[in-house]
Design an enzyme around this catalytic site. Sequence first.
Site, PDB file in Angstrom:
ATOM      1  N   SER A 150      12.311   2.734   6.323  1.00 21.30           N
ATOM      2  CA  SER A 150      11.186   2.784   5.399  1.00 21.30           C
ATOM      3  C   SER A 150      10.278   3.981   5.659  1.00 21.30           C
ATOM      4  O   SER A 150       9.339   4.217   4.903  1.00 21.30           O
ATOM      5  CB  SER A 150      10.366   1.492   5.501  1.00 21.30           C
ATOM      6  OG  SER A 150      10.003   1.236   6.850  1.00 21.30           O
ATOM      7  N   HIS A 171      16.696   2.648   0.616  1.00 19.73           N
ATOM      8  CA  HIS A 171      15.642   1.785   1.131  1.00 19.73           C
ATOM      9  C   HIS A 171      15.374   0.617   0.195  1.00 19.73           C
ATOM     10  O   HIS A 171      14.737   0.769  -0.847  1.00 19.73           O
ATOM     11  CB  HIS A 171      14.360   2.599   1.352  1.00 19.73           C
ATOM     12  CG  HIS A 171      13.212   1.775   1.844  1.00 19.73           C
ATOM     13  ND1 HIS A 171      11.922   1.963   1.414  1.00 19.73           N
ATOM     14  CD2 HIS A 171      13.165   0.727   2.711  1.00 19.73           C
ATOM     15  CE1 HIS A 171      11.138   1.093   1.996  1.00 19.73           C
ATOM     16  NE2 HIS A 171      11.871   0.322   2.790  1.00 19.73           N
ATOM     17  N   GLU A 183      14.588   2.671  -3.094  1.00 13.65           N
ATOM     18  CA  GLU A 183      14.319   4.110  -3.012  1.00 13.65           C
ATOM     19  C   GLU A 183      15.569   4.823  -2.488  1.00 13.65           C
ATOM     20  O   GLU A 183      16.065   4.484  -1.407  1.00 13.65           O
ATOM     21  CB  GLU A 183      13.142   4.382  -2.076  1.00 13.65           C
ATOM     22  CG  GLU A 183      11.822   3.865  -2.594  1.00 13.65           C
ATOM     23  CD  GLU A 183      10.699   4.022  -1.582  1.00 13.65           C
ATOM     24  OE1 GLU A 183       9.600   4.439  -1.980  1.00 13.65           O
ATOM     25  OE2 GLU A 183      10.911   3.713  -0.392  1.00 13.65           O
ATOM     26  N   ASN A 221       5.836   3.063   0.744  1.00 15.80           N
ATOM     27  CA  ASN A 221       5.035   2.903   1.957  1.00 15.80           C
ATOM     28  C   ASN A 221       3.948   3.959   2.086  1.00 15.80           C
ATOM     29  O   ASN A 221       2.919   3.710   2.713  1.00 15.80           O
ATOM     30  CB  ASN A 221       5.934   2.904   3.185  1.00 15.80           C
ATOM     31  CG  ASN A 221       6.619   1.567   3.367  1.00 15.80           C
ATOM     32  OD1 ASN A 221       6.039   0.524   3.112  1.00 15.80           O
ATOM     33  ND2 ASN A 221       7.870   1.587   3.794  1.00 15.80           N
TER      34      ASN A 221
END
Length: 321
Positions: A150, A171, A183, A221
């Site tokens: 991440s 991800h 992602e 994130n």
Amino acid sequence: MPIEGWPPSASEAEKRSPSSWSGEPGIVMTIDDIKTIGVVGAGQMGRGIAQVLATAGWNVLLIDATEEALEDAIKKIWQGVTKAVEKGALRGDQAGSAMAIIHPMKHMQRLREAQVVIEAIPEDPVMKRALFAQLGQVCEPSTLLASNTSSISIASLGMASGRPDRVVGIHFMNPVPVMRLVEVVRAIETSEHTVQLALELVRRAGKTAVVCKDSPGFIVNRVLIPMINEAIFALEEGVATAEAIDLAMVEGTNHPVGPLALADRIGLDTVLAICEVLHQDLGDQKFRPCPLLRKYVEAGRLGRKSGHGFYVYGDQPVTVS
């Protein structure tokens, strides 16, 4: 509710055993060549990825170092597909077929059978680089290597593998069976073919893909972690209770879950690790981990997986810590 075809008979399991495709020099692998996918790490993310991939019809080699982790993963995957059957998201026969093509094992050498390997071990850059160096030795030259990280540099993992053009970030969001977004992270050496193959894999798994460059925290994130961290600062400073902070964000911004409850779901150790990577790589104070977060992790309060984070979990209703 019973799941048809699970557990499989010995003869049926043999029929469904993984097949391999190593590829010939100069031949480009396509999505239809992918029959078997390895998932390294049978924790919360790894088992969720395994469930999604098997439900989509791929043979899955689920690798972990301990029998206990593998047994727990299979148990939780079974619970997950059973819940999907109860909700009408899967038929019983589909769930049974998915369970039958997940192959838990401890031996990394079996990954030679896979056309794609997805790493889902803890968010530790040293551990991940060591694993990618091992994957570069074990897997066929044609194998696509992906990381579920991440926040950690995909380029560094690619260099460790010795085949940076075949390394990409894939991800998944947590919980994997529920969350639609994935992602796809392109490092500077990742080939266009690798990116396109990863995108097609994600779509066939029933997920929504977004492509982003190899930058700390990627998209989600980079935006999410400062919000969670600031909510923890607000709790530490006594601005409001955990319950009030979460309620304010749910009712005030229409979020489905509050930031502290979400942190508990992600795992406070994972949140801390992402904060530290972002703080180190970007050098911005807004990513500095809140001291309360660090204290909770040091005390073993990791969230749902430990039964205690900002809230207390278990057989009793969730209570504020």
